[in-house]
Design an enzyme around this catalytic site. Structure first.
Site, PDB file in Angstrom:
ATOM      1  N   ASN A   9     102.953  70.863 -47.584  1.00 31.16           N
ATOM      2  CA  ASN A   9     101.781  71.011 -48.447  1.00 31.16           C
ATOM      3  C   ASN A   9     100.980  72.166 -47.869  1.00 31.16           C
ATOM      4  O   ASN A   9     100.291  72.016 -46.863  1.00 31.16           O
ATOM      5  CB  ASN A   9     100.978  69.703 -48.438  1.00 31.16           C
ATOM      6  N   ARG A  96     104.582  70.535 -52.309  1.00 28.60           N
ATOM      7  CA  ARG A  96     103.563  70.229 -53.309  1.00 28.60           C
ATOM      8  C   ARG A  96     103.187  71.548 -53.972  1.00 28.60           C
ATOM      9  O   ARG A  96     102.782  72.500 -53.285  1.00 28.60           O
ATOM     10  CB  ARG A  96     102.331  69.631 -52.621  1.00 28.60           C
ATOM     11  N   HIS A 184      96.274  66.108 -59.012  1.00 28.27           N
ATOM     12  CA  HIS A 184      96.460  64.969 -58.095  1.00 28.27           C
ATOM     13  C   HIS A 184      97.551  64.030 -58.596  1.00 28.27           C
ATOM     14  O   HIS A 184      97.574  62.839 -58.278  1.00 28.27           O
ATOM     15  CB  HIS A 184      95.149  64.154 -57.908  1.00 28.27           C
ATOM     16  N   GLY A 213      89.109  62.764 -52.331  1.00 21.84           N
ATOM     17  CA  GLY A 213      89.408  63.471 -51.081  1.00 21.84           C
ATOM     18  C   GLY A 213      88.539  64.714 -51.033  1.00 21.84           C
ATOM     19  O   GLY A 213      87.413  64.699 -51.531  1.00 21.84           O
ATOM     20  N   ARG A 244      83.734  72.096 -54.613  1.00 18.27           N
ATOM     21  CA  ARG A 244      83.861  72.483 -56.031  1.00 18.27           C
ATOM     22  C   ARG A 244      82.818  71.740 -56.865  1.00 18.27           C
ATOM     23  O   ARG A 244      82.482  70.597 -56.575  1.00 18.27           O
ATOM     24  CB  ARG A 244      85.259  72.145 -56.557  1.00 18.27           C
ATOM     25  N   ASP A 286      82.094  68.199 -46.139  1.00 17.92           N
ATOM     26  CA  ASP A 286      82.809  67.065 -45.558  1.00 17.92           C
ATOM     27  C   ASP A 286      81.938  65.817 -45.695  1.00 17.92           C
ATOM     28  O   ASP A 286      80.796  65.799 -45.213  1.00 17.92           O
ATOM     29  CB  ASP A 286      83.083  67.371 -44.072  1.00 17.92           C
ATOM     30  N   GLU A 334      89.394  55.835 -49.380  1.00 15.75           N
ATOM     31  CA  GLU A 334      89.988  54.872 -48.440  1.00 15.75           C
ATOM     32  C   GLU A 334      89.046  54.528 -47.287  1.00 15.75           C
ATOM     33  O   GLU A 334      89.160  53.454 -46.698  1.00 15.75           O
ATOM     34  CB  GLU A 334      91.296  55.440 -47.859  1.00 15.75           C
ATOM     35  N   GLU A 385     101.099  61.113 -50.812  1.00 13.47           N
ATOM     36  CA  GLU A 385     101.691  62.179 -51.631  1.00 13.47           C
ATOM     37  C   GLU A 385     102.974  62.701 -50.994  1.00 13.47           C
ATOM     38  O   GLU A 385     103.925  63.050 -51.700  1.00 13.47           O
ATOM     39  CB  GLU A 385     100.676  63.325 -51.786  1.00 13.47           C
TER      40      GLU A 385
HETATM   41  P1  ADP Z   1      92.471  66.320 -48.856  1.00 16.66           P
HETATM   42  O1  ADP Z   1      91.976  66.338 -50.271  1.00 16.66           O
HETATM   43  O2  ADP Z   1      92.309  67.626 -48.154  1.00 16.66           O
HETATM   44  O3  ADP Z   1      93.819  65.673 -48.644  1.00 16.66           O
HETATM   45  P2  ADP Z   1      91.400  63.900 -47.699  1.00 16.66           P
HETATM   46  O4  ADP Z   1      92.019  62.994 -48.711  1.00 16.66           O
HETATM   47  O5  ADP Z   1      91.873  63.806 -46.289  1.00 16.66           O
HETATM   48  O6  ADP Z   1      91.409  65.400 -48.115  1.00 16.66           O
HETATM   49  O7  ADP Z   1      89.831  63.607 -47.730  1.00 16.66           O
HETATM   50  C1  ADP Z   1      88.944  64.336 -46.956  1.00 16.66           C
HETATM   51  C2  ADP Z   1      87.545  63.771 -47.159  1.00 16.66           C
HETATM   52  O8  ADP Z   1      87.542  62.403 -46.709  1.00 16.66           O
HETATM   53  C3  ADP Z   1      86.474  64.508 -46.380  1.00 16.66           C
HETATM   54  O9  ADP Z   1      85.307  64.691 -47.173  1.00 16.66           O
HETATM   55  C4  ADP Z   1      86.172  63.531 -45.248  1.00 16.66           C
HETATM   56  O10 ADP Z   1      84.852  63.651 -44.782  1.00 16.66           O
HETATM   57  C5  ADP Z   1      86.350  62.214 -45.969  1.00 16.66           C
HETATM   58  N1  ADP Z   1      86.482  61.106 -45.013  1.00 16.66           N
HETATM   59  C6  ADP Z   1      87.482  60.845 -44.155  1.00 16.66           C
HETATM   60  N2  ADP Z   1      87.181  59.763 -43.400  1.00 16.66           N
HETATM   61  C7  ADP Z   1      85.955  59.340 -43.795  1.00 16.66           C
HETATM   62  C8  ADP Z   1      85.077  58.280 -43.410  1.00 16.66           C
HETATM   63  N3  ADP Z   1      85.414  57.437 -42.445  1.00 16.66           N
HETATM   64  N4  ADP Z   1      83.904  58.159 -44.057  1.00 16.66           N
HETATM   65  C9  ADP Z   1      83.548  59.014 -45.033  1.00 16.66           C
HETATM   66  N5  ADP Z   1      84.327  60.030 -45.449  1.00 16.66           N
HETATM   67  C10 ADP Z   1      85.507  60.191 -44.830  1.00 16.66           C
END
Ligand code: ADP
Length: 402
Positions: A9, A96, A184, A213, A244, A286, A334, A385
């Site tokens: 990916n 991907r 997605h 995510g 975005r 984030d 999650e 994925e």
């Molecule tokens: P991607 O779309 O790049 O695959 P992810 O599915 O890993 O991304 O999601 C990333 C997001 O998940 C980020 O905004 C990160 O801050 C958030 N995240 C991960 N763990 C936690 C947590 N424990 N609490 C809140 N947000 C979280």
């Protein structure tokens, strides 16, 4: 000799990978996963084994030029993998690929002709598609005989009705492919696959899946097929995301360009990379950082994020004629109990009663977070994925599309 598959990916500055053993009964077991980050700057390889143990965490040599950097990163990754899985033959690489346009409705074995067709989708997914395709090219130059499969994030949504896909634009524009595609899809396909194991007969009912995510979207499913999605022509539409903007009056784009004199490139940067949680909080894209902050702007960013999801759940339920289950997945879905609590609070009118203890429980894996008498079930189901791509790669290898 036993066999393995590699899943890639590839993003703008990092490449995520997962390696799977193909067992004698054709089952897939993940043997390693990781990423090469900092490509074109200070590349680093991080890798974990089957039990999550660290296998590698080290700086690797690489040039400052991103194109060369990608080539070097794959060279390094293949060397490392060949040492890790020395007893296995690498059968193929699955990628991907974000956009498959109208043409690619299922995974495909990549050839130079197919690659040229996929190049045509770059304007539709400028943030992702070029990186996905560069990875395929880099691997092809290193290892020309290795079969590579493209697995599309758009493919899962091709079951949607015309009305869910169309924009109210003149026919000659929609005829040129300007329609809602949805993204997605590999994540939604995985959730659709595992839904029966968790939800039982409800799995085939009216289910909304929230993939939250860095990118974020909702998918309305009936019979485990996509009926509607919040992302449209590009992965910019719908929910507010990390960087975005999500849904936006198209008049704003016209205003930015005509009244504020912004160039196409500047508007693209603004909407893809400087908006969403980052733009509204002024702090970060984030969610963990935004959640941890007490500034009014960070609070508003979360309020807006949740509000947009609430609106979109209402819209998805309208597409389905009701709601039986809501599923949270991906990094925020999650892991953030707070976002799930706020979303479920706003969706109470649809019949969701959150079980606060279940929502807060420090658990991984699929779990129900609604009360026993909730009319609508709420679940957390981890997405995968990479596994979906590995399965498609295996199937396409056995029966390549004509
Ligand atoms: P991607 O779309 O790049 O695959 P992810 O599915 O890993 O991304 O999601 C990333 C997001 O998940 C980020 O905004 C990160 O801050 C958030 N995240 C991960 N763990 C936690 C947590 N424990 N609490 C809140 N947000 C979280």
């Amino acid at each position: 000799m036993s066999k393995a598959l590699l899943v890639i990916n590839s993003g703008s500055s990092s490449v995520k990978f997962a390696a799977y053993a193909v067992e004698s009964d054709a089952a897939l077991t993940r043997i390693a996963n990781g990423r090469v980050e900092g490509i074109g700057a200070a590349p680093r390889l991080l890798a974990w084994g089957q039990e999550g143990q660290t296998l590698e965490d080290r700086r690797i040599a690489g040039s400052a030029d991103p194109a060369n950097g990608l080539h070097e990163a794959f060279g390094y990754l293949f060397d490392w993998l060949s040492r890790q899985v020395a007893d296995r033959t690498l059968l193929a690489v699955g990628h991907r690929v974000v956009h498959g346009g109208e043409k690619f409705t299922r995974p495909v074995l990549v050839s130079p002709e197919i690659l040229a067709q996929l190049d045509g989708f770059t304007p539709l997914a400028p943030l992702h598609e070029p990186h996905n395709l560069s990875a395929i090219r880099a691997i092809a130059s290193l290892n020309p005989d290795l079969p590579q499969m493209a697995c599309f994030d758009t493919a899962f949504h091709t079951t949607q009705d015309w009305v869910a896909q169309a924009y109210a634009l003149p026919r000659h524009i929609t005829g040129a492919g300007v329609k809602r595609y949805g993204f997605h899809g590999l994540s939604y396909e995985h959730i659709a696959d595992v839904l029966p194991a968790h939800l039982g007969p409800l799995a085939d009912g009216r289910v909304v899946v929230a993939h939250l995510g860095n990118g974020a979207s909702l998918c309305a499913m009936r019979g485990r097929r996509s009926v509607a999605s919040t992302m449209g022509f590009t992965a910019l539409d719908g929910l507010m995301m990390g960087t975005r903007c999500g849904s936006l009056d198209p008049g704003v784009v016209l205003y930015l360009m005509s009244a504020l004199g912004m160039s196409v490139q500047r508007v693209e940067e603004l909407l893809y990379q400087q908006s969403g949680l980052l733009g509204v909080s002024g702090l970060s894209g984030d969610m963990r950082a935004v959640e941890a902050s007490q500034t009014p702007e960070a609070r508003q960013a979360i309020d807006l994020y949740v509000y947009r999801i609430g609106q979109a759940i209402g819209s998805a339920a309208a597409s389905l004629g009701g709601l039986d289950a809501l599923v949270f997945t991906a990094g925020i879905g999650e892991n953030s109990a707070m976002i799930r609590r706020c979303v479920c609070r706003d969706a109470r009118w649809l019949g969701i009663e959150l079980d606060n203890d279940a929502n807060l429980a420090a658990a991984s894996g699929a779990r129900c977070i609604s009360t026993a008498d909730s009319r609508v079930a709420a679940w957390v189901i981890p997405t995968d994925e990479e596994l979906m791509i590995a399965r498609h790669t295996q199937a396409t290898l056995q029966a390549p599309a004509p």
